[in-house]
Design a protein around this motif. Sequence first.
Motif, PDB file in Angstrom:
ATOM      1  N   ARG A  75      -5.902  -4.219  -2.175  1.00 54.52           N
ATOM      2  CA  ARG A  75      -5.371  -4.055  -3.534  1.00 54.52           C
ATOM      3  C   ARG A  75      -4.261  -3.005  -3.583  1.00 54.52           C
ATOM      4  N   LEU A  76      -4.420  -1.945  -2.770  1.00 55.27           N
ATOM      5  CA  LEU A  76      -3.420  -0.871  -2.770  1.00 55.27           C
ATOM      6  C   LEU A  76      -2.340  -1.097  -1.701  1.00 55.27           C
ATOM      7  N   GLY A  77      -2.368  -2.254  -1.077  1.00 50.40           N
ATOM      8  CA  GLY A  77      -1.337  -2.589  -0.079  1.00 50.40           C
ATOM      9  C   GLY A  77      -1.409  -1.689   1.146  1.00 50.40           C
ATOM     10  N   GLN A  78      -2.626  -1.374   1.573  1.00 47.19           N
ATOM     11  CA  GLN A  78      -2.753  -0.443   2.705  1.00 47.19           C
ATOM     12  C   GLN A  78      -2.693  -1.146   4.057  1.00 47.19           C
ATOM     13  N   ASN A  79      -1.563  -0.998   4.724  1.00 45.81           N
ATOM     14  CA  ASN A  79      -1.408  -1.420   6.114  1.00 45.81           C
ATOM     15  C   ASN A  79      -0.879  -0.192   6.824  1.00 45.81           C
ATOM     16  N   PHE A  80      -1.748   0.433   7.608  1.00 43.55           N
ATOM     17  CA  PHE A  80      -1.379   1.710   8.213  1.00 43.55           C
ATOM     18  C   PHE A  80      -0.592   1.499   9.503  1.00 43.55           C
ATOM     19  N   LEU A  81       0.440   2.304   9.672  1.00 46.05           N
ATOM     20  CA  LEU A  81       1.236   2.213  10.905  1.00 46.05           C
ATOM     21  C   LEU A  81       0.417   2.753  12.072  1.00 46.05           C
ATOM     22  N   ILE A  82       0.477   2.051  13.213  1.00 50.89           N
ATOM     23  CA  ILE A  82      -0.267   2.544  14.386  1.00 50.89           C
ATOM     24  C   ILE A  82       0.663   2.627  15.600  1.00 50.89           C
TER      25      ILE A  82
ATOM     26  N   ILE B 265       6.383   8.062  -0.399  1.00 55.88           N
ATOM     27  CA  ILE B 265       5.543   7.307  -1.337  1.00 55.88           C
ATOM     28  C   ILE B 265       4.433   6.643  -0.525  1.00 55.88           C
ATOM     29  N   GLY B 266       3.190   6.938  -0.859  1.00 55.14           N
ATOM     30  CA  GLY B 266       2.053   6.340  -0.160  1.00 55.14           C
ATOM     31  C   GLY B 266       1.894   6.842   1.265  1.00 55.14           C
ATOM     32  N   PRO B 267       1.507   8.103   1.454  1.00 53.47           N
ATOM     33  CA  PRO B 267       1.362   8.628   2.814  1.00 53.47           C
ATOM     34  C   PRO B 267       0.168   8.059   3.576  1.00 53.47           C
TER      35      PRO B 267
ATOM     36  N   VAL C 197       3.374  11.268  -2.680  1.00 56.75           N
ATOM     37  CA  VAL C 197       2.630  10.791  -3.847  1.00 56.75           C
ATOM     38  C   VAL C 197       1.731   9.642  -3.390  1.00 56.75           C
ATOM     39  N   GLU C 198       0.446   9.829  -3.531  1.00 55.78           N
ATOM     40  CA  GLU C 198      -0.514   8.819  -3.058  1.00 55.78           C
ATOM     41  C   GLU C 198      -1.465   8.455  -4.192  1.00 55.78           C
ATOM     42  N   LEU C 199      -1.614   7.149  -4.413  1.00 56.09           N
ATOM     43  CA  LEU C 199      -2.452   6.675  -5.525  1.00 56.09           C
ATOM     44  C   LEU C 199      -3.943   6.726  -5.201  1.00 56.09           C
TER      45      LEU C 199
ATOM     46  N   GLY D 163      -1.439  10.403  -7.431  1.00 58.59           N
ATOM     47  CA  GLY D 163      -1.032   9.691  -8.640  1.00 58.59           C
ATOM     48  C   GLY D 163      -0.242   8.448  -8.307  1.00 58.59           C
ATOM     49  N   ASP D 164       0.224   7.792  -9.369  1.00 62.34           N
ATOM     50  CA  ASP D 164       0.966   6.539  -9.234  1.00 62.34           C
ATOM     51  C   ASP D 164       2.464   6.862  -9.252  1.00 62.34           C
ATOM     52  N   ILE D 165       3.170   6.462  -8.234  1.00 62.18           N
ATOM     53  CA  ILE D 165       4.604   6.791  -8.143  1.00 62.18           C
ATOM     54  C   ILE D 165       5.386   6.251  -9.345  1.00 62.18           C
ATOM     55  N   LEU D 166       4.880   5.173  -9.944  1.00 54.36           N
ATOM     56  CA  LEU D 166       5.601   4.614 -11.093  1.00 54.36           C
ATOM     57  C   LEU D 166       5.388   5.454 -12.360  1.00 54.36           C
TER      58      LEU D 166
ATOM     59  N   ALA E 210       9.491   5.912   3.150  1.00 57.94           N
ATOM     60  CA  ALA E 210       8.188   5.332   2.815  1.00 57.94           C
ATOM     61  C   ALA E 210       7.932   4.016   3.523  1.00 57.94           C
ATOM     62  N   ASN E 211       6.668   3.823   3.807  1.00 56.25           N
ATOM     63  CA  ASN E 211       6.179   2.508   4.186  1.00 56.25           C
ATOM     64  C   ASN E 211       5.519   2.009   2.909  1.00 56.25           C
ATOM     65  N   LEU E 212       6.296   1.265   2.131  1.00 58.73           N
ATOM     66  CA  LEU E 212       5.867   0.959   0.759  1.00 58.73           C
ATOM     67  C   LEU E 212       4.742  -0.059   0.688  1.00 58.73           C
TER      68      LEU E 212
ATOM     69  N   TYR F 208       3.365  -3.322  -0.323  1.00 57.27           N
ATOM     70  CA  TYR F 208       4.174  -4.520  -0.578  1.00 57.27           C
ATOM     71  C   TYR F 208       4.050  -5.077  -1.988  1.00 57.27           C
ATOM     72  N   TYR F 209       2.904  -4.806  -2.658  1.00 59.71           N
ATOM     73  CA  TYR F 209       2.725  -5.445  -3.965  1.00 59.71           C
ATOM     74  C   TYR F 209       3.650  -4.897  -5.047  1.00 59.71           C
ATOM     75  N   ILE F 210       4.249  -3.706  -4.808  1.00 57.37           N
ATOM     76  CA  ILE F 210       5.176  -3.186  -5.825  1.00 57.37           C
ATOM     77  C   ILE F 210       6.483  -2.640  -5.212  1.00 57.37           C
TER      78      ILE F 210
HETATM   79  N1  SAM Z   1       2.444   5.657   4.946  1.00 61.78           N
HETATM   80  C1  SAM Z   1       1.229   5.096   5.502  1.00 61.78           C
HETATM   81  C2  SAM Z   1       1.530   4.441   6.829  1.00 61.78           C
HETATM   82  O1  SAM Z   1       2.704   4.180   7.091  1.00 61.78           O
HETATM   83  O2  SAM Z   1       0.612   4.195   7.601  1.00 61.78           O
HETATM   84  C3  SAM Z   1       0.558   4.090   4.544  1.00 61.78           C
HETATM   85  C4  SAM Z   1       1.441   2.941   4.104  1.00 61.78           C
HETATM   86  S1  SAM Z   1       0.586   1.706   3.176  1.00 61.78           S
HETATM   87  C5  SAM Z   1       1.640   0.304   3.492  1.00 61.78           C
HETATM   88  C6  SAM Z   1       1.011   2.044   1.472  1.00 61.78           C
HETATM   89  C7  SAM Z   1       0.391   3.287   0.851  1.00 61.78           C
HETATM   90  O3  SAM Z   1       0.808   3.381  -0.512  1.00 61.78           O
HETATM   91  C8  SAM Z   1      -1.125   3.290   0.818  1.00 61.78           C
HETATM   92  O4  SAM Z   1      -1.605   4.534   1.275  1.00 61.78           O
HETATM   93  C9  SAM Z   1      -1.486   3.090  -0.672  1.00 61.78           C
HETATM   94  O5  SAM Z   1      -2.711   3.681  -1.046  1.00 61.78           O
HETATM   95  C10 SAM Z   1      -0.293   3.753  -1.338  1.00 61.78           C
HETATM   96  N2  SAM Z   1      -0.001   3.276  -2.706  1.00 61.78           N
HETATM   97  C11 SAM Z   1      -0.219   2.046  -3.215  1.00 61.78           C
HETATM   98  N3  SAM Z   1       0.229   1.975  -4.480  1.00 61.78           N
HETATM   99  C12 SAM Z   1       0.752   3.185  -4.788  1.00 61.78           C
HETATM  100  C13 SAM Z   1       1.359   3.745  -5.963  1.00 61.78           C
HETATM  101  N4  SAM Z   1       1.526   3.011  -7.059  1.00 61.78           N
HETATM  102  N5  SAM Z   1       1.776   5.038  -5.925  1.00 61.78           N
HETATM  103  C14 SAM Z   1       1.603   5.789  -4.793  1.00 61.78           C
HETATM  104  N6  SAM Z   1       1.036   5.304  -3.664  1.00 61.78           N
HETATM  105  C15 SAM Z   1       0.617   4.046  -3.642  1.00 61.78           C
END
Ligand code: SAM
Length: 281
Positions: free
Chosen positions: A26-33, A56-58, A77-79, A102-105, A121-123, A125-127
Amino acid sequence: MLHPKIADIAATRYILKAFNLRASKRLGQNFLIDSNVVEKIVEAAEISAGDEVLEIGPGIGTLTQGLLEAGAKVTAVELDKKLPAVLEKTLAGYENFKLIQGDILKVDVEKIMPPNFKVVANLPYYITTQILLTLLEKKLPVTKIVTMVQKEVAERMTAAPNSKIYGAMTVAVQFRADVKVAFEVSPESFLPRPEVTSSVVVCDVRESPVKVFDEEFFIKVVRASFGQRRKTLLNSLVGAGFLRENILAALEVAKISGNLRAENLSIADFANLSNALLKSI
Ligand code: SAM
């Protein structure tokens, strides 16, 4: 202090397990490895010691670590409410890291960042598009935006006129920045693996080379023009509620044929059209 690298499959699995976490779809979490990808993103962002970076999204701190090692001062900023506790451990010992949960938006970026900052950022994808357009349209004092996006989004961001993928988003982004694709990233570089290939895109933010009287109106005209892609420009604008006589007058001033489609117009054409339309209404 020597820090173990987070950008590694075993380290990432270990961290997720230790904190009893699962990547949230739901939060678009795909962590870089892949540490190579982290290094290439930091390089594409041209990070020098002391650079102010908004991330954005660490996540669990993978890319953040690369930025901090390069000497950046990172505000992230991490949701996800579960991640501050993780980041406190994974990035312990780094001085120049600040986290805002919080929410970056919804965050007022101008309040948390000094002028001349970069976004890296590794954003999620859903937003992706919403975040990018918000950053650019707010005219924040940002100089460079380096982001991982879906390959298909990168293609739309860098598209040229007269192609099917050239759209309102292309114009909105290229109006505010010089955009280029730095490199592609395969699904194997993430945990979990996304279904799509990704691209890292570099946006060098600058003043628009074309003069626009009212930027909000410009974006409105661009969106209206692309509203119904298969219709002519004239019909799309009529469909969006502009008066036919005003459109015809504006098209004449801007020297654009109403029989063209939105995808045939350059950014300068859209600027001329919106300037003329603003005068004619
Ligand atoms: N930066 C990390 C990496 O590269 O492994 C995680 C990237 S992951 C694709 C996206 C991150 O954005 C997740 O940690 C997720 O929880 C966070 N996220 C999702 N929606 C968000 C929002 N509206 N505001 C801030 N962070 C958000």
